[in-house]
Design an enzyme around this catalytic site. Structure first.
Site, PDB file in Angstrom:
ATOM      1  CG  HIS A 188      -1.716  -0.673   1.019  1.00 28.86           C
ATOM      2  ND1 HIS A 188      -3.583  -0.068   0.887  1.00 28.86           N
ATOM      3  CD2 HIS A 188      -1.964  -2.364   0.962  1.00 28.86           C
ATOM      4  CE1 HIS A 188      -4.290  -2.519   1.230  1.00 28.86           C
ATOM      5  NE2 HIS A 188      -2.946  -2.743   1.139  1.00 28.86           N
ATOM      6  CG  ASP A 246      -4.656   2.312   1.410  1.00 27.51           C
ATOM      7  OD1 ASP A 246      -5.608   1.727   2.095  1.00 27.51           O
ATOM      8  OD2 ASP A 246      -3.895   1.812   1.348  1.00 27.51           O
ATOM      9  CB  ALA A 258      14.546  -9.701  -6.710  1.00 25.05           C
ATOM     10  CG  HIS A 275       2.014 -11.986  -4.668  1.00 26.72           C
ATOM     11  ND1 HIS A 275       2.321 -12.009  -4.877  1.00 26.72           N
ATOM     12  CD2 HIS A 275       0.961 -11.604  -3.901  1.00 26.72           C
ATOM     13  CE1 HIS A 275       2.743 -10.290  -4.559  1.00 26.72           C
ATOM     14  NE2 HIS A 275       1.646 -10.115  -4.139  1.00 26.72           N
ATOM     15  CD1 TRP A 332      -3.573  -2.486  -8.403  1.00 23.32           C
ATOM     16  CD2 TRP A 332      -3.954  -4.332 -10.154  1.00 23.32           C
ATOM     17  NE1 TRP A 332      -3.904  -1.497  -9.966  1.00 23.32           N
ATOM     18  CE2 TRP A 332      -4.562  -2.928 -10.644  1.00 23.32           C
ATOM     19  CE3 TRP A 332      -4.566  -4.971 -10.985  1.00 23.32           C
ATOM     20  CZ2 TRP A 332      -5.263  -2.768 -11.480  1.00 23.32           C
ATOM     21  CZ3 TRP A 332      -4.641  -5.383 -11.555  1.00 23.32           C
ATOM     22  CH2 TRP A 332      -5.575  -4.326 -12.099  1.00 23.32           C
ATOM     23  CD  GLU A 374       6.352  -3.832  -9.661  1.00 24.27           C
ATOM     24  OE1 GLU A 374       5.719  -2.531  -8.805  1.00 24.27           O
ATOM     25  OE2 GLU A 374       5.845  -4.989  -9.336  1.00 24.27           O
ATOM     26  CG  ASP A 386      -5.921  -6.760  -4.203  1.00 25.13           C
ATOM     27  OD1 ASP A 386      -5.509  -6.841  -3.330  1.00 25.13           O
ATOM     28  OD2 ASP A 386      -5.444  -6.701  -5.525  1.00 25.13           O
ATOM     29  CD  GLN A 387      -2.915 -11.905  -3.013  1.00 24.23           C
ATOM     30  OE1 GLN A 387      -2.769 -12.927  -2.933  1.00 24.23           O
ATOM     31  NE2 GLN A 387      -2.176 -10.866  -2.581  1.00 24.23           N
TER      32      GLN A 387
END
Length: 472
Positions: A17, A117, A354, A371, A374, A379, A395-396
């Site tokens: 977030h 948020d 990474a 996973h 968002w 990306e 939300d995944q």
């Protein structure tokens, strides 16, 4: 009297977030707006490189507020979220109300706008009480936000709460615009909690609190989610600013150096950049990049099934395994058995963390096992890299369904983790179905790049947001 704009940004305390809101803060500062970025103390202490970002932007002010958490609280992974939320609501919430009052009365540069948020919706109500403009920010897709608005209908139709014995493949009919698409297993994971669960209540009440704000900012782009944006969410908000992908928009406006500084500033873990040298040694488009973000926890059995599937697919892979990512592991107990490591020596690399945007953009990287958070999806779109989704929470679950069935730039293996499925899905992503998946990804990646270019929708929407903030 006209006042110089001064925006206070309050993120939900989670790395996923914080990162997009830091991008927004940098974009506002680049426009000359003063921004106070307010983290809870525990996160502020862990994000040791934040000052490097503020060096780029003299109008960025980094502050923190007490959260009531012990100094050694691990903050991550996902099973610590209830503790964080409870402490923030009991300790931070009343302190924020007092702090906002003080900042709004400062003779020099008082707060003129709050961007919070969506989960921190109390900030919206406190700002309104003080006559300060309040804008809500959502870091997940419009599709997920719309599903939360449909909770009363989902309860009425008996879809939620989801119980263990329920038919998880039953089609959900209570979300207009997604008829025939979502199954129960695709609904946000919070819907699997009892209706009286505190986190469930927080997550499901906040969407309606979001409508108290004067506007909504979404980290998405018009061409990706236009039907839900225009037909479902637009009637609920007076203004919606779609300004994603925020990382790409930041690069478009400020260049690579600022984006890299932001990425390192918002990470708990130091990125192991030696993996880039390893990628240089691999064939073009051959490597499967594996990362499950900042909060996912695996069981040891899941870890081993994933490992066997990756080994059996025969491709080189780069795997991010955080030290806290395996349930019950202590020290090095979670690491892969020596015989498996020996069997893949030279064609795999394990790292704690990474530089993800760089890895995704590397010519040797050919696919992304993720996973389905968002930020990771956006990306990957920007990098034009196809996705294999293993969604876990939040939300995944909806994200994964949209990736595989609506946008079609990836595949999904929800609610399963066995080596044969992992092997089969990687081969489908990298070989058998690659042409059709890449056709969709190339199209959507172009739309994403177009929207952050000058005159693109996200670029111009940011200009409108900046103009509206200045007019307050």
């Amino acid at each position: 009297m006209n006042r110089e704009p001064h925006v206070l940004i309050l993120p939900f305390p989670s790395q996923g977030h914080i990162k997009p809101l830091l991008s927004l803060a940098a974009l506002l500062c680049q426009a000359g707006i003063h921004v106070t970025f307010l983290n809870i103390d525990s996160y502020h202490r862990r994000l040791t490189h934040l000052q490097a970002l503020s060096a780029h932007f003299p109008t960025l002010h980094l502050e923190s507020i007490n959260d009531g958490l012990p100094a050694d609280h691990p903050l991550s992974p996902i099973n610590r979220v209830p503790e964080i939320v409870s402490s923030v609501m009991s300790v931070t919430k009343p302190l924020f109300r007092e702090l906002l009052g003080d900042l709004s009365r400062k003779p020099e540069r008082p707060i003129t706008c709050v961007i919070a948020d969506g989960i921190m919706s109390f900030a919206i109500d406190f700002a309104k009480e003080l006559g300060i403009r309040a804008i809500s920010f959502r870091g997940f897709p419009a599709a997920c936000l719309w599903s939360f608005f449909c909770i009363p209908k989902l309860i009425e139709e008996g879809h939620i709460p989801i119980r263990g014995e329920d038919d998880m493949d039953r089609i959900v009919t209570g979300i207009p615009g997604m008829e025939g698409l979502l199954r129960r297993r695709d609904l946000p994971s919070i819907f699997r909690q009892p209706l009286d669960d505190p986190i469930y209540k927080l997550m499901t009440e906040d969407p309606h609190a979001t409508t108290h704000a004067s506007a909504l900012i979404l980290n998405t782009f018009d061409d990706l989610e236009s039907p839900i944006l225009s037909h479902r969410l637009a009637p609920l908000f007076s203004k919606i600013y779609t300004i994603g992908p925020l990382g790409a928009l930041l690069r478009s406006r400020t260049g690579d150096d600022v984006l890299r500084s932001l990425s390192s500033s918002s990470n708990f873990w130091e990125a192991d950049c030696s993996c880039m040298t390893w990628l240089d040694s691999q064939p073009l488009g051959s490597v499967v990049y594996v990362s499950f973000g900042t909060s996912v926890i695996m069981t040891r059995d899941q870890l081993m099934e994933l490992w066997h599937g990756l080994v059996n697919c025969g491709r080189p892979f780069l795997w991010v395994i955080r030290r806290d990512s395996v349930a019950g592991a202590e020290g090095d107990e979670h690491m892969i058995p020596v015989e498996l490591q020996e069997g893949t020596k030279g064609r795999c690399l394990l790292v704690d963390w990474a530089p993800q945007e760089d890895v995704l953009a590397h010519p040797s990287t050919g696919g992304f096992l993720t996973h389905c958070g968002w930020n990771a999806i956006l990306e990957s779109i920007v990098a034009g890299l196809p996705i294999l989704c293993w969604p876990q929470y939040g939300d995944q679950l909806i994200n994964g369904r949209f990736v595989s069935e609506v946008w079609r730039f990836g595949l999904e293996m929800k609610d399963t983790c066995d080596r044969s499925t992992v092997e089969m899905m990687i081969k489908a992503l990298m070989e058998d179905r690659r042409a059709e998946i890449m056709a969709s990804m190339d199209r959507i990646a172009k739309l994403a790049h177009d929207c952050v270019d000058k005159s693109g929708s996200s670029y111009t929407n940011l200009d409108k947001l900046i103009e509206d903030i200045r007019e307050v």
